[in-house]
Design an enzyme around this catalytic site. Structure first.
Site, mmCIF file in Angstrom:
data_model
loop_
_atom_site.group_PDB
_atom_site.id
_atom_site.type_symbol
_atom_site.label_atom_id
_atom_site.label_comp_id
_atom_site.label_asym_id
_atom_site.label_seq_id
_atom_site.Cartn_x
_atom_site.Cartn_y
_atom_site.Cartn_z
ATOM 1 C CG ASP A 1 52.344 113.583 -91.067
ATOM 2 O OD1 ASP A 1 52.455 112.988 -92.152
ATOM 3 O OD2 ASP A 1 53.322 114.001 -90.432
ATOM 4 C CG ASP B 1 51.437 113.417 -83.188
ATOM 5 O OD1 ASP B 1 52.568 113.470 -83.715
ATOM 6 O OD2 ASP B 1 50.631 114.366 -83.249
ATOM 7 C CB CYS C 1 57.086 100.837 -64.607
ATOM 8 S SG CYS C 1 56.838 100.503 -66.370
ATOM 9 C CB CYS D 1 57.215 98.018 -69.015
ATOM 10 S SG CYS D 1 58.859 98.687 -68.671
ATOM 11 C CB CYS E 1 60.323 98.394 -64.860
ATOM 12 S SG CYS E 1 60.503 100.102 -65.444
ATOM 13 C CG HIS F 1 60.444 102.664 -69.137
ATOM 14 N ND1 HIS F 1 59.731 102.142 -68.077
ATOM 15 C CD2 HIS F 1 60.561 104.003 -68.890
ATOM 16 C CE1 HIS F 1 59.441 103.111 -67.223
ATOM 17 N NE2 HIS F 1 59.937 104.246 -67.686
#
Length: 417
Positions: A91, A265, A303, A305, A308, A333
């Site tokens: 930015d 974002d 999920c 991931c 999880c 997560h």
């Protein structure tokens, strides 16, 4: 331009695209996690790759304060410095005009900040912002804009919009690496559609590599929020990326994607993780609550991931109340959730089932059918029928309102504030 945006699929305004940048080829819509000083707190770059992060956002103001952009440049640029092989976006430092307003003085020359590190003044001009970002070496760099909160009204909004247009020309002139870095302009104008339109047209005339919609997610009402997004995406070029800055709530991302936005974002997924909250399809799971202490289920059974797959809510409850590892696992997560949401948006548009995806998302988030009115309004503009996600009462209300019938005296306070 050192990028290529190829639109692969559409549904009305929504689009799935391939965005080719110098360091990585991305799929949009996409969410970018915020790594203010070149790091996502508690996570390694290898973990971020595994999660599926495509672009990480760095903060020009904070990176210049510490460790300094010249050092980063001397050491090979931010990609090498932080060992990140995929894309980066920096930015401009403009947002600090809002977040650090008590430390800032804004003039036509630029903005002077009092450093929170050592108290010394730091003048950030459009030229200096671009010079710092050229040193940092991100794939996408942002023009310095004059940022004001959307809740502010009056002549300050108009002043900031016209200054943003003047500053974009200074940014373009100062940009030394257009062959390897893409300069995006930022649409300002508050909640005023006339000012937004002037800014959109002014930026499009400059034929920039991409465009951001700035000045939102700052406390404005949601109906105003989506209308600004819809107006700006409609006026921006079809062959350039459209980036809605500061947006990180999953519902907002789904709505903005339906309206034709590509990139987002926000610190929200990682910040809420540090407060012990996990993102789930139903909304937010607060792992600090006592009910979690004996819950043997994963955060989200659907999920894939590693959090999880390996940890229970009970274990995470124990960590988030006592150990920094809790916020690290929840950050992993939550960013996995956002990456999966991005992939689902992309694939559903590509495969021609985007309306079904939106309706499924809303049914899970609002099982009682109480979809907010602003979402109704936005989906109508996006051309997506969500009536089946709503309670009959809500649908009757909407039909009567569309017919011009005043139903306020029949509505409970939660329906018609």
């Amino acid at each position: 331009f050192v990028f290529c945006l190829q639109v692969l699929g559409r549904f009305n305004r929504a689009r799935a695209a391939r965005l080719t940048l110098p360091h990585f080829t991305c799929q949009t819509p996409l969410f970018m996690p915020v790594g203010t000083q070149g790091t996502i707190k508690g996570l390694t770059t290898d973990q971020l790759e595994t999660i599926g992060c495509q672009i990480i956002l760095g903060n020009t103001y904070h990176l210049e304060l510490r460790p300094g952009s010249q050092l980063i440049d001397d050491l090979g640029g931010l990609h090498k410095f932080m060992n990140w092989k995929r894309a980066l976006l920096t930015d401009s430092g403009g947002f600090q005009m809002v977040s650090l307003l008590h430390l800032a003085d804004i003039t036509e020359e630029g903005v002077t900040f009092q450093s929170p590190v050592d108290g010394k003044p730091m003048l950030l001009t459009p030229e200096e912002s671009i010079n710092i970002q050229n040193n940092i070496g991100a794939d996408i760099i942002m023009a310095l804009d004059d940022v004001v909160k959307t809740t502010i009204t009056g002549p300050r909004i108009e002043e900031a919009m016209y200054r943003t247009l003047r500053w974009i020309d200074r940014c373009i002139a100062a940009h030394k690496k257009p062959d390897v870095q893409n300069l995006f302009g930022i649409v300002q104008g508050g909640l005023d559609p006339v000012l937004r339109d002037i800014c959109v047209r002014g930026l499009v005339e400059r034929n920039l590599p991409g465009y951001a919609i700035g000045g939102l997610a700052g406390g404005e009402d949601k109906d105003s929020f989506w209308r600004v997004v819809a107006q700006c995406t409609a006026g921006l070029p079809e062959d350039k990326p459209r980036y809605v800055m500061g947006v990180g709530y999953p519902l907002d991302i789904v709505v903005c994607s339906a309206l034709g936005a590509d990139m987002y974002d926000c610190v929200y997924p990682t910040r809420t993780a540090r407060f012990g909250s996990a993102l789930v399809p139903e909304g937010v799971l607060k792992l600090k609550q006592n009910a979690m202490a004996t819950d043997e289920r994963p955060i989200d059974p659907s999920c894939p991931c590693m959090v999880c797959k390996n940890y229970t809510r009970a274990y995470l409850h124990c960590l988030v109340t006592k150990d920094p590892m809790g916020s690290q696992l929840l950050s992993y997560h939550n960013l996995s959730f956002m990456a999966r949401l991005s992939r689902d948006l992309h694939m559903s548009i590509l495969e021609g089932r985007f309306p079904e995806f939106v309706r499924g998302f809303l049914r899970v988030q609002f099982p009682k059918g109480d979809v907010p009115k602003w979402v109704h309004n936005a989906m109508e503009v996006a051309g997506i029928d969500i009536s089946e996600c709503c309670t009959p009462t809500n649908c009757q209300h909407d039909a009567m309102e569309a017919a011009g019938v005043d139903i306020s005296e029949f509505c409970p306070p939660t329906r018609c504030p």
